[in-house]
Structures are given as structure tokens and as C-alpha cells.
Scaffold this active site. Sequence first.
Site, short mmCIF file in Angstrom:
data_model
loop_
_atom_site.label_atom_id
_atom_site.label_comp_id
_atom_site.label_asym_id
_atom_site.label_seq_id
_atom_site.Cartn_x
_atom_site.Cartn_y
_atom_site.Cartn_z
N LEU A 21 -13.78 -24.40 -21.07
CA LEU A 21 -15.05 -25.10 -20.90
C LEU A 21 -16.23 -24.40 -21.56
CD1 LEU A 21 -14.58 -26.33 -17.23
CD2 LEU A 21 -14.01 -27.50 -19.37
N CYS A 22 -15.97 -23.37 -22.35
CA CYS A 22 -17.03 -22.70 -23.10
C CYS A 22 -17.39 -23.51 -24.34
CB CYS A 22 -16.59 -21.30 -23.52
SG CYS A 22 -16.67 -20.10 -22.21
N HIS A 23 -18.68 -23.54 -24.64
CA HIS A 23 -19.15 -24.23 -25.85
C HIS A 23 -18.87 -23.37 -27.08
CE1 HIS A 23 -21.60 -26.10 -22.69
NE2 HIS A 23 -21.64 -27.15 -23.48
N MET A 79 -20.04 -15.10 -21.67
CA MET A 79 -18.58 -15.15 -21.81
C MET A 79 -18.14 -14.53 -23.13
SD MET A 79 -17.75 -16.14 -18.93
CE MET A 79 -16.02 -15.94 -19.28
N GLU A 80 -18.95 -14.67 -24.16
CA GLU A 80 -18.63 -14.06 -25.45
C GLU A 80 -18.66 -12.54 -25.37
OE1 GLU A 80 -19.22 -18.23 -26.03
OE2 GLU A 80 -20.44 -16.78 -24.94
N ASP A 137 -2.85 -1.98 -26.36
CA ASP A 137 -1.76 -2.35 -27.26
C ASP A 137 -1.44 -1.23 -28.25
OD1 ASP A 137 0.14 -4.17 -28.56
OD2 ASP A 137 -1.33 -4.20 -30.19
#
Length: 161
Positions: free
Chosen positions: A73-75, A110-111, A125
Site C-alpha cells: 500500500l505504499c505509493h 517507509m522508504e 547475507d
Amino acid sequence: MLTHLDSQGRANMVDVTDKAVTSREAVAEALVRMLPATLQMIVSGGHPKGDVFAVARIAGIQAAKKTSDLIPLCHPLMLTSIKVHLAAEGDNAVRITASCKLSGQTGVEMEALTAASIAALTIYDMCKAVDRGMVIESVRLLEKLGGKSGHFIADDAQVAP
């Protein structure tokens, strides 16, 4: 009220059409704890896979740009700045700080969180062959500026001025 739910409780992407375009910025962090020998290998440049910090930095930058592909739901955003800083902390940790900026209609929290998270996962990793006990912790928003909700700073955040 949760903004990503409609009146029937169904998930949807928030309509930002009528929101003002403003300058927005967010800063997030993550911490990767590891064995002292693992950190020493990273900072001395002795890792056989190459420069761990450089690869993690690029991974974080790429992740910020791909956030809307990862979080439903992120733009999709036209970020104007992404910075990922990695630094040894003590003798057994790496602190990652990620910042994102844009002029737009929605925030970049969020970014920034995605950039910090993926940079941390990249360290894991690259180093898991020598240290499977690494722990990724404290992924959090440190600061958010701009938009309707204004300025947020975490209570114990140490953010650059």
C-alpha cells in the site's frame, strides 16, 4: 482511524490527490550485532566477498527506490535524496542510518525504514558464512519532517542537526 482501511475495513491505498506538495524527510536506523572478529573483518576490508559497507549502502539505496514494490500500500515516490550511512559501533555492531527526502504528497518513512532494513540484511547475507549468530535489532524511525502530522523525533534519537 487507520488510513489504509476503507469504511468496510478493507485495505486500500490512501488517496493523496488533494494533499499539498511539501518537503518531506525521514531518518531511520538499524543495528546489526555480531562477533568482534566479524566486525574487524568488515572494517579492515578483509572480507573475501568485498567491501561489505559499500555493498550494503548500495542495497539500501536500491531498496528505498523499490519500497512500493515491496510494501503493497505504499505509493511509488520520486525520491530526491537517499543517504545510507554505516559505522562500526563498539567492537561488535554496525549502526545503519538511512535518510530519504522528496517534495511530494506523502511521507518517506517507509522508504527510510526499508533502506535501513535491507542494508542490515545485506550485511547479514555477506557475513553469515563466518557469523550465523548476528542479530538485526532496533529497526526504527528516528525522525520525520514535513507533511500534515508535522515533526516527529524519537525520544532517545541522536540525529544529526
